[in-house]
Design a protein around this motif. Structure first.
Motif, PDB file in Angstrom:
ATOM      1  N   LYS A  57       0.830  -1.198   0.000  1.00 60.25           N
ATOM      2  CA  LYS A  57       0.000   0.000   0.000  1.00 60.25           C
ATOM      3  C   LYS A  57       0.873   1.259   0.000  1.00 60.25           C
ATOM      4  CE  LYS A  57      -3.169   2.309   3.153  1.00 60.25           C
ATOM      5  NZ  LYS A  57      -3.869   2.193   4.437  1.00 60.25           N
ATOM      6  N   ARG A  58       1.972   1.202   0.721  1.00 60.17           N
ATOM      7  CA  ARG A  58       2.810   2.397   0.890  1.00 60.17           C
ATOM      8  C   ARG A  58       4.065   2.404   0.029  1.00 60.17           C
ATOM      9  NH1 ARG A  58       0.416   1.062   5.505  1.00 60.17           N
ATOM     10  NH2 ARG A  58      -0.455   2.727   6.793  1.00 60.17           N
ATOM     11  N   TYR A  84      12.457   3.133   6.641  1.00 61.48           N
ATOM     12  CA  TYR A  84      11.599   4.108   7.306  1.00 61.48           C
ATOM     13  C   TYR A  84      11.852   4.068   8.811  1.00 61.48           C
ATOM     14  CZ  TYR A  84       7.533   7.129   7.516  1.00 61.48           C
ATOM     15  OH  TYR A  84       6.711   8.219   7.694  1.00 61.48           O
ATOM     16  N   THR A 447       3.279   6.371  11.815  1.00 63.03           N
ATOM     17  CA  THR A 447       3.101   5.369  10.762  1.00 63.03           C
ATOM     18  C   THR A 447       3.111   3.957  11.341  1.00 63.03           C
ATOM     19  OG1 THR A 447       4.197   6.870   9.251  1.00 63.03           O
ATOM     20  CG2 THR A 447       3.958   4.605   8.509  1.00 63.03           C
TER      21      THR A 447
END
Ligand SMILES: Nc1nc2c(ncn2[C@@H]2O[C@H](COP(=O)(O)OP(=O)(O)OP(=O)(O)O)[C@@H](O)[C@H]2O)c(=O)[nH]1
Ligand SMILES: [Mg+2]
Length: 686
Positions: A57-58, A84, A447
């Motif tokens: 999705k990201r 990340y 996140t």
């Protein structure tokens, strides 16, 4: 897969700032090795490593993935890690179980904050490493500039063993400074060195030869004597230098153009150490560590470094074997927990694919489903000869949200699914805030928590809403006073009577609550004093300003009266609570707010903006420690101002800052702040 001895295995972590191309590179490597038939793409959600729906999705990696391949007689376990920052827990876990690393740097963006961070982690773990300058095909790709940045940040020991031919649209291939040959395109077609690059090649080659020679006395003698070193000698010097951390070979290529992967794979096998060359770090007791030599013949010692929760297969446990071997359908001893554990079918993982295997030997990495007592960080071994491997240290959570189930059904499943989530991710923690009555989920950023909420819905069917937690304000008093309360009622038959006089006094911050009985002469009979205390304790939980709990206060009951017939425990409880409420109201009550210590690390350029922002948050900046272009700013700041600091800092520093935060103390809130909090609470009540 065949069986491999210790010296024929490599475990290596792919590390970088987010988006430098680790996952794309791992895909290209697997494809080049023939471990996968189809070359997937991160951007299409088809890579072997980023198989999780949250990753697709990201378009970022969230979990570490295990990606084994076989290459020229060796087995290599790549661990692709997330770049990340919220998911750094998996980076720490990967580094812990690897003997080497490849640090990926983007040829256009150069050295970034995340690069510095993974560099620091690798240094800390004393990890031999290679650097791969990726994305040479990208606009603005520049090998020389990137190399300069690398060398100025990380030192001259970063030594190119290759240079690129062209850049951007014109990126054609790679010149290997050892073989002095060009390799063009994805096929790595051998060619001569283009003449216009010859002088550059000579300069870099000279530096490489010098670096390799310096590692070994006999080589340096030969080199200084003006003799040419053979390819074999160069390779050996380079290997020794890399293993000892004296040389960090720099390679180059493009993951998505599949250029340079084969040469990188050769370098991984040739220069990075095997498990045999790295001793195992074991914990003798809680403060003593020791190293022992790894061996496939010793009793089993394996470290669990990752646990995933899957609704279908259940719990999946990843482990790295350091000594001995582990067999399918056997029993092992969980050294950390001191309990037996049944082992079912073992697997070799590649992304989400599980390949059954009868055995996982020392040096290698495997997985097993449905363990009972085992958690991340545990050692699996034997009861007869237990060895405890030093567990992984994970960063502490800095960002919290309150979790609210969306429906009654969600509420029932909330506890167990949160427990599974925290088991899966050691950087997630959950606790109940007794002050605010909220369930708080903490992690490293918004996140991570968002992804956790999505996972709970997808994996366990539990839908939750995340909200900023209520601030656990408290109330206290700033003066001493005396108060009296008489509870007296005459209703029909026998009545109610309780009468309490007490004194309230402020205690210093952090003093807690004290209850003292100084009643003499039986003015309140002894058997009613616990009831008075109960009443006082109840009133403590519900302050007079805004119903927050009361702190830092001493209450002394010194007098009262009773009625031989009408008095009862309940009457004295009511009187105790009533007297305290009056006392609180008269003793100049004030609101206390929690203050946290915060440590912000970011590149120097952002210092002004960070401090400016902290000042608007009522922070007291306490110090600044500059370190290699990074400034660490220490401050005390009210929790209410920094509950979403992860998001603020990300936008101030474009993701280049990080911070830690821990509770410090309670402090009187300024009147303007207190007024707002009280008004808000009143509005809520209404
Ligand atoms: N032009 C170009 N783009 C690349 C190259 N390698 C990766 N990319 C692109 O860069 C983006 C990030 O690539 P990833 O492979 O996901 O990078 P990553 O380091 O795994 O990212 P995280 O795991 O999220 O840290 C994607 O859009 C890739 O297509 C390359 O060699 N050249
Ligand atoms: Mg990735």
């Amino acid at each position: 897969m065949a069986e491999y001895g210790l010296e024929n295995i490599r475990n290596l972590a792919l590390l970088s700032h987010n988006g430098a191309g680790k996952t794309s590179l791992s895909e290209t490597i697997l494809y080049t090795a023939g471990a996968i038939k189809r070359l997937g793409k991160v951007d299409e959600g088809s890579s072997t490593s980023d198989y999780d729906p949250a990753e697709q999705k990201r378009n970022i990696s969230i979990n570490l993935s295990l990606l084994p391949y076989e290459w020229k007689g060796n087995k290599i376990n790549i661990i692709d890690t997330p770049g990340y920052p919220d998911f750094v827990g998996d980076v720490k876990a990967a580094i812990r179980v690897c003997e080497g690393a490849v640090i990926v740097v983007c040829a256009a963006s150069g050295v970034e904050v995340g690069t510095g961070q993974v560099w620091a982690y690798s240094e800390e773990a004393n990890l031999p490493r290679l650097i791969f300058i990726n994305k040479m095909d990208r606009e603005n790709a520049n090998f020389d500039r990137t190399l300069e940045q690398i060398q100025s940040k990380f030192g001259r020991l970063c030594t190119p063993v290759q240079i690129p031919i062209g850049a951007h649209n014109n990126f054609q291939g790679i010149i290997d400074l050892l073989t002095m040959k060009s390799y063009l395109g994805p096929e790595a077609k051998e060619a001569e060195i283009p003449s216009e690059l010859q002088s550059q090649v000579d300069t870099y080659r000279e530096k490489l030869v010098e670096a390799a020679a310096e590692v070994d006395d006999s080589l340096i003698e030969k080199y200084l004597g003006g003799e040419e070193l053979t390819l074999k000698e160069l390779s050996a010097g380079l290997r020794q230098g890399t293993v000892e951390g004296k040389i960090i070979p720099v390679l180059v290529g493009s993951a998505t153009h599949n250029t340079g992967a084969g040469l990188l794979m050769d370098a991984i096998s040739s220069y990075l150490p095997s498990p045999k060359e790295r001793d195992v770090l074991i914990a003798v007791d809680s403060n003593k560590q020791e190293t022992i030599a790894p061996s496939q013949d010793a009793p089993l010692a394996a470290l669990v470094f990752k646990t995933t929760a899957d609704p279908y297969v259940g719990k999946l446990t990843y482990f790295r074997v350091y000594n001995g071997a582990i067999d399918s359908n056997s029993q092992v001893w969980n050294v950390t927990q001191g309990e037996n554990e049944r082992i079912g079918q073992l697997f070799m993982m590649r992304g989400k694919n599980q390949e059954p295997t009868p055995k996982v030997r020392a040096g290698d990495i495997g997985a097993v489903a449905k363990l009972n007592v085992t958690a991340t960080g545990d050692t699996l071994g034997t009861k007869e000869k237990p060895t405890k491997i030093v567990p992984i240290s994970f960063p502490k959570p800095t960002f919290s949200e309150a979790v609210f189930p969306k429906s009654k059904g969600d509420l029932d499943k909330l506890g167990p699914s949160l427990a599974k989530m925290t088991e899966e991710e050691p950087t997630l923690q959950v606790h109940r805030d007794t002050d605010t009555n909220e369930t708080i989920l903490s992690g490293l950023g918004d996140t991570q928590l968002e992804v956790a909420a999505e996972k709970m819905a997808r994996k366990f069917g539990v839908n939750v809403q995340l909200e900023t937690p209520k601030v656990p304000y408290r109330e206290t008093i700033s003066a001493s006073t005396k108060a009296e309360y008489k509870h007296k009622k005459q209703t029909g038959g026998h009545g109610q009577y309780g009468h309490v006089l007490l004194e309230v006094e402020p205690l210093p911050r952090g003093g807690g609550r004290e209850f003292v009985d100084k009643v003499v002469g039986g003015r309140i009979p002894k058997n009613y004093i616990p009831a008075v205390e109960k009443g006082v304790n109840e009133a403590f939980e519900d302050g007079v300003l805004a119903h927050y709990p009361v702190a830092d206060i001493k209450v002394t009951v010194y007098d009262g009266s009773f009625h031989p017939v009408d008095s009862s425990e309940i009457c004295f409880k009511i009187a105790g609570a009533g007297a305290l409420k009056r006392g609180l109201a008269d003793a100049q009550p004030v609101l206390l707010e929690p203050i946290v210590n915060i440590k912000v690390s970011a590149p120097e350029d952002y210092t002004g903006d960070i401090i400016g922002d902290l000042n608007t948050k009522r922070a007291q900046v306490q110090g600044m420690i500059p370190e290699n272009g990074i400034n660490v700013i220490e401050a005390q700041v009210p929790l209410a101002e920094v509950q979403r600091y992860a998001i603020d800092l990300k936008s101030i520093t474009q993701g280049k800052g990080s911070y830690t935060m821990e509770f410090s103390h309670y402090q009187e809130a300024p009147p303007a702040v207190a007024q707002k909090v009280i008004a808000r609470k009143q509005a809520e009540k209404e």
